[in-house]
Motif scaffolding. Structure first.
Motif, PDB file in Angstrom:
ATOM      1  N   ARG A   1       0.890  -1.269   0.205  1.00  0.00           N
ATOM      2  CA  ARG A   1      -0.019   0.025  -0.024  1.00  0.00           C
ATOM      3  C   ARG A   1       1.028   1.013   0.031  1.00  0.00           C
ATOM      4  O   ARG A   1       0.692   2.298  -0.779  1.00  0.00           O
ATOM      5  N   ASN A   2       1.936   1.060   0.855  1.00  0.00           N
ATOM      6  CA  ASN A   2       2.782   2.405   0.980  1.00  0.00           C
ATOM      7  C   ASN A   2       3.558   2.754  -0.487  1.00  0.00           C
ATOM      8  O   ASN A   2       3.477   3.742  -0.870  1.00  0.00           O
ATOM      9  N   LEU A   3       3.898   1.696  -0.977  1.00  0.00           N
ATOM     10  CA  LEU A   3       4.716   1.911  -2.328  1.00  0.00           C
ATOM     11  C   LEU A   3       3.582   2.504  -3.357  1.00  0.00           C
ATOM     12  O   LEU A   3       3.843   3.274  -4.259  1.00  0.00           O
ATOM     13  N   ARG A   4       2.255   1.865  -3.519  1.00  0.00           N
ATOM     14  CA  ARG A   4       1.488   2.297  -4.454  1.00  0.00           C
ATOM     15  C   ARG A   4       0.952   3.803  -4.012  1.00  0.00           C
ATOM     16  O   ARG A   4       0.836   4.656  -4.816  1.00  0.00           O
ATOM     17  N   THR A   5       0.821   3.957  -2.902  1.00  0.00           N
ATOM     18  CA  THR A   5       0.508   5.581  -2.541  1.00  0.00           C
ATOM     19  C   THR A   5       1.731   6.355  -2.843  1.00  0.00           C
ATOM     20  O   THR A   5       1.696   7.698  -3.364  1.00  0.00           O
ATOM     21  N   ARG A   6       2.899   5.882  -2.662  1.00  0.00           N
ATOM     22  CA  ARG A   6       4.150   6.630  -3.153  1.00  0.00           C
ATOM     23  C   ARG A   6       4.348   6.916  -4.651  1.00  0.00           C
ATOM     24  O   ARG A   6       4.363   8.232  -5.013  1.00  0.00           O
ATOM     25  N   GLU A   7       3.958   5.952  -5.258  1.00  0.00           N
ATOM     26  CA  GLU A   7       3.782   6.079  -6.736  1.00  0.00           C
ATOM     27  C   GLU A   7       2.665   7.031  -7.248  1.00  0.00           C
ATOM     28  O   GLU A   7       2.945   7.928  -8.334  1.00  0.00           O
ATOM     29  N   LEU A   8       1.547   6.848  -6.762  1.00  0.00           N
ATOM     30  CA  LEU A   8       0.550   7.972  -7.086  1.00  0.00           C
ATOM     31  C   LEU A   8       0.850   9.417  -6.680  1.00  0.00           C
ATOM     32  O   LEU A   8       0.507  10.539  -7.341  1.00  0.00           O
ATOM     33  N   LEU A   9       1.404   9.473  -5.455  1.00  0.00           N
ATOM     34  CA  LEU A   9       2.058  10.799  -5.048  1.00  0.00           C
ATOM     35  C   LEU A   9       3.027  11.526  -5.811  1.00  0.00           C
ATOM     36  O   LEU A   9       2.919  12.550  -6.348  1.00  0.00           O
ATOM     37  N   VAL A  10       3.877  10.543  -6.266  1.00  0.00           N
ATOM     38  CA  VAL A  10       4.909  10.973  -7.378  1.00  0.00           C
ATOM     39  C   VAL A  10       4.361  11.380  -8.685  1.00  0.00           C
ATOM     40  O   VAL A  10       4.770  12.609  -9.121  1.00  0.00           O
ATOM     41  N   ALA A  11       3.496  10.547  -9.160  1.00  0.00           N
ATOM     42  CA  ALA A  11       2.716  11.030 -10.376  1.00  0.00           C
ATOM     43  C   ALA A  11       2.105  12.322 -10.214  1.00  0.00           C
ATOM     44  O   ALA A  11       2.057  13.312 -11.149  1.00  0.00           O
ATOM     45  N   SER A  12       1.358  12.382  -9.125  1.00  0.00           N
ATOM     46  CA  SER A  12       0.496  13.728  -8.961  1.00  0.00           C
ATOM     47  C   SER A  12       1.560  14.887  -8.944  1.00  0.00           C
ATOM     48  O   SER A  12       1.226  15.962  -9.380  1.00  0.00           O
ATOM     49  N   GLN A  13       2.523  14.788  -8.196  1.00  0.00           N
ATOM     50  CA  GLN A  13       3.584  15.945  -8.080  1.00  0.00           C
ATOM     51  C   GLN A  13       4.341  16.301  -9.233  1.00  0.00           C
ATOM     52  O   GLN A  13       4.044  17.282  -9.566  1.00  0.00           O
ATOM     53  N   GLU A  14       4.483  15.184 -10.095  1.00  0.00           N
ATOM     54  CA  GLU A  14       5.123  15.293 -11.401  1.00  0.00           C
ATOM     55  C   GLU A  14       3.945  15.980 -12.382  1.00  0.00           C
ATOM     56  O   GLU A  14       4.297  17.177 -13.052  1.00  0.00           O
ATOM     57  N   GLN A  15       2.622  15.656 -12.150  1.00  0.00           N
ATOM     58  CA  GLN A  15       1.739  16.393 -12.871  1.00  0.00           C
ATOM     59  C   GLN A  15       1.857  17.488 -12.623  1.00  0.00           C
ATOM     60  O   GLN A  15       1.418  18.609 -13.238  1.00  0.00           O
ATOM     61  N   ALA A  16       1.771  17.889 -11.259  1.00  0.00           N
ATOM     62  CA  ALA A  16       1.501  19.370 -10.850  1.00  0.00           C
ATOM     63  C   ALA A  16       2.526  20.376 -11.184  1.00  0.00           C
ATOM     64  O   ALA A  16       2.532  21.578 -11.516  1.00  0.00           O
ATOM     65  N   GLU A  17       3.801  19.696 -11.323  1.00  0.00           N
ATOM     66  CA  GLU A  17       5.034  20.252 -11.650  1.00  0.00           C
ATOM     67  C   GLU A  17       4.862  20.758 -13.283  1.00  0.00           C
ATOM     68  O   GLU A  17       5.320  21.864 -13.588  1.00  0.00           O
ATOM     69  N   ARG A  18       4.378  19.751 -14.093  1.00  0.00           N
ATOM     70  CA  ARG A  18       4.430  19.778 -15.691  1.00  0.00           C
ATOM     71  C   ARG A  18       3.315  21.279 -15.821  1.00  0.00           C
ATOM     72  O   ARG A  18       3.293  22.068 -16.422  1.00  0.00           O
TER      73      ARG A  18
END
Length: 586
Positions: free
Chosen positions: A426-443
């Motif tokens: 669960r932690n790894l999947r949450t981390r991946e979603l958070l990274v994806a969200s952060q990357e999208q926000a940065e873009r």
């Protein structure tokens, strides 16, 4: 001697009385009195000493378990798990209280014993008031660092409790030794009276008295008394003699044997719990599956005496179980490192969802070292199950057959492994979603900056920005949980269908409204302050996990218990700072 061991002491004395003449009746009666005194003194260990040691050792083990549970409470951040640990700690405290009350009512030997018992109770109270209760209070507030620091600062209370228990045990040992000495002195007196009777009796009486007094009584009692001394000194590997006898010596020996087996069982349980707790603590430090599984096999193998270990983990893409970690393993060309369900022992274990143990397997991998290699005497394959899914399989091999203690450790670790793997996933999947969200926000931020700087290409970039925003909206729209975006003033800017459905609104009706309207009226006064505090912190937060429930207000006026996750969003355009709200029914 076999015949003598089947006779009670009274019957042995009757044989001597029948052989003796009337003039020796007084001596025989005195001898009987001394022998009964020896029996009473030796039997004291069964009546008082053994229960005393059991009770004190139980409190010592319970104290150790409370300390382990307190440490797990500090290390754990899940409310449900912390509640379970709180309950276990309370149960251990109640059990200690019951055992102390039982000791005071039934087992107090003298005033000094009572004083030491009261001192131990006072040490426990000091530990509860100054260490356990304050540390747990901080841990319940998720102040883990403060709880850990307080635990370290108050370490001095632990030796006080241990010293109080140790002093109590030492005093009971002295009582046991004194009782044994009294029994030995009474035995010597009986021997002297026996000698006097032998000097006055005829040759037949001499022979009978010697056989009955020494071979039938003195030697067996001496051996049993020595066994009792060893048990009183804390030795647990004592082989109690005379268990097969049918006389009083046999009764004492059997009582001592029961005590010995009980102490060994307690030691085994403490050993299992200690290693399980240590390994569980190490597993909680793992940040990926390779580290977790490697830690598992590396820690488990030395504990159970295994020379080879392997851990296979489920690949969700193809459904196979692939080798991810090993211990003492040398890769060979003809050996598989991946198994399907039903393939090999690993696949069979997955299919049956049950452990498999084989002794002296043929054509199995060799356990090797720098000095040589050889086949194992025993292998065991265990499934790591969460719900109905087999998350992984752990395989261990040893030159010796695994005993009950080793198997008990493995069985105790399986739920720990299952929970650790599920939480890590669960932690790894949450981390991946958070990274994806952060990357999208940065873009999106970069795109916005480019729109401001490049006015010539405003229309093209605006179209691209709208496309990206629509894509982001589609992610929110299709999210499995209810999703909302709220600005700093509490105005709802965006919702998905799951959020509308959860609160009972038609799609889009919530947009433009206030988030406070979804909070019960009793909580609205404090909710705005909590919202402002969260905006100032700018840190993600999860709320509503049991037992701390959060109630939300539906359109029809009913309330629903929800779990909420808050994540701050960077300021964009003229909207300022916003918050992403993930909500689901708890």
């Amino acid at each position: 001697m076999n015949a003598l061991s089947k006779l009670k002491i009274s019957k042995k004395l009757y044989v001597i009385i029948l052989i003796a003449i009337v003039s020796l009746a007084g001596i025989a009666g005195s001898n009987l009195h001394q022998l009964e005194k020896v029996y009473d003194l030796a039997n004291y260990a069964t009546i008082n000493t053994v229960p005393s040691f059991n009770t004190i050792y139980d409190t010592e083990i319970l104290f150790l378990e409370i300390r382990i549970l307190m440490r797990n409470h500090i290390l754990n951040t899940e409310d449900l798990k912390m509640t379970s640990i709180d309950r276990e700690i309370q149960e251990k405290r109640e059990e200690i209280k019951k055992k102390q009350s039982y000791y005071e009512e039934k087992l107090i030997s003298d005033p000094e014993d009572l004083r030491l018992h009261k001192a131990a109770q006072a040490a426990f109270r000091d530990y509860y008031n100054n260490v356990l209760d304050p540390v747990l209070a901080l841990s319940r507030q998720n102040k883990n660092n403060e709880a850990r620091e307080l635990s370290e600062k108050t370490q001095d209370y632990i030796p006080k409790v241990e010293h109080a228990i140790s002093d109590h045990i030492e005093y009971n040992q002295k009582l046991a030794v004194a009782g044994s000495k009294d029994a030995a002195n009474a035995k010597k007196m009986a021997a002297w009276i026996n000698i006097l009777a032998t000097a006055l009796a005829v040759v037949l009486l001499l022979i009978a008295s010697w056989v009955v007094g020494n071979l039938g009584l003195a030697n067996p009692i001496t051996v049993v008394v020595e066994n009792l001394k060893q048990l009183a000194e804390g030795q647990t590997n004592v082989v109690v003699s005379g268990v097969a006898r049918h006389d009083e010596v046999g009764e004492i020996a059997r009582a001592a044997q029961v005590f010995n087996e009980f102490v060994q069982k307690l030691n085994t349980q403490a050993w299992i719990k200690t290693h399980t707790s240590e390994i569980a603590t190490e597993l909680q430090k793992a940040e990926d599956f390779r580290t977790l599984t490697q830690t598992a096999v590396s820690k488990v193998a030395p504990v159970i005496g295994a020379g080879h270990g392997a851990f296979y983990v489920l690949d969700n893409n193809d459904g196979r179980y692939n080798l991810l970690a090993s211990y003492g393993y040398r890769e060979r060309k003809h050996l598989n490192s991946s198994f399907a369900v039903g393939e090999g022992l690993v696949g069979q274990c997955v299919m049956e969802k049950n452990q498999i143990m084989l002794s002296a397997p043929q054509n199995y991998i060799q356990i090797n070292s720098g000095l040589g290699e050889g086949p194992p005497a025993c292998i065991i394959v265990l499934p790591v199950i969460h719900g109905e899914r087999v998350l992984g399989v752990m395989e261990m091999a040893s030159f010796q057959v695994f005993g009950e203690r080793e198997k008990a450790v493995l069985e105790a670790l399986l739920p720990v492994l299952s929970s650790s793997m599920e939480i890590l996933d669960r932690n790894l999947r949450t981390r991946e979603l958070l990274v994806a969200s952060q990357e999208q926000a940065e873009r999106m931020e970069k795109q916005a900056a480019q729109l401001e700087e490049q006015t010539v290409e405003m229309e093209a970039q605006q179209a691209e920005l709208m496309e990206t925003e629509n894509w982001f909206r589609s992610i929110i729209e299709t999210a499995p949980d209810g999703m909302m975006v709220v600005d700093a003033a509490g105005q709802i800017l965006l919702t998905n269908p799951n959020a509308d459905k959860l609160f009972g609104y038609p799609h889009g009706e919530l947009v433009g409204g206030q988030i406070d309207h979804l909070v019960p009226e009793a909580m609205r006064g404090t909710h705005s302050k909590m919202r402002a505090a969260f905006m100032a912190e700018e840190q993600s937060r999860a709320m509503g996990e049991a037992p701390r429930q959060i109630h939300a207000l539906r359109k029809d006026g009913s309330e629903v218990v929800v779990a909420v996750s808050l994540s701050p969003l960077p300021a964009r355009g003229g909207r300022g700072r916003c918050v992403s709200v993930a909500v689901r029914a708890a």
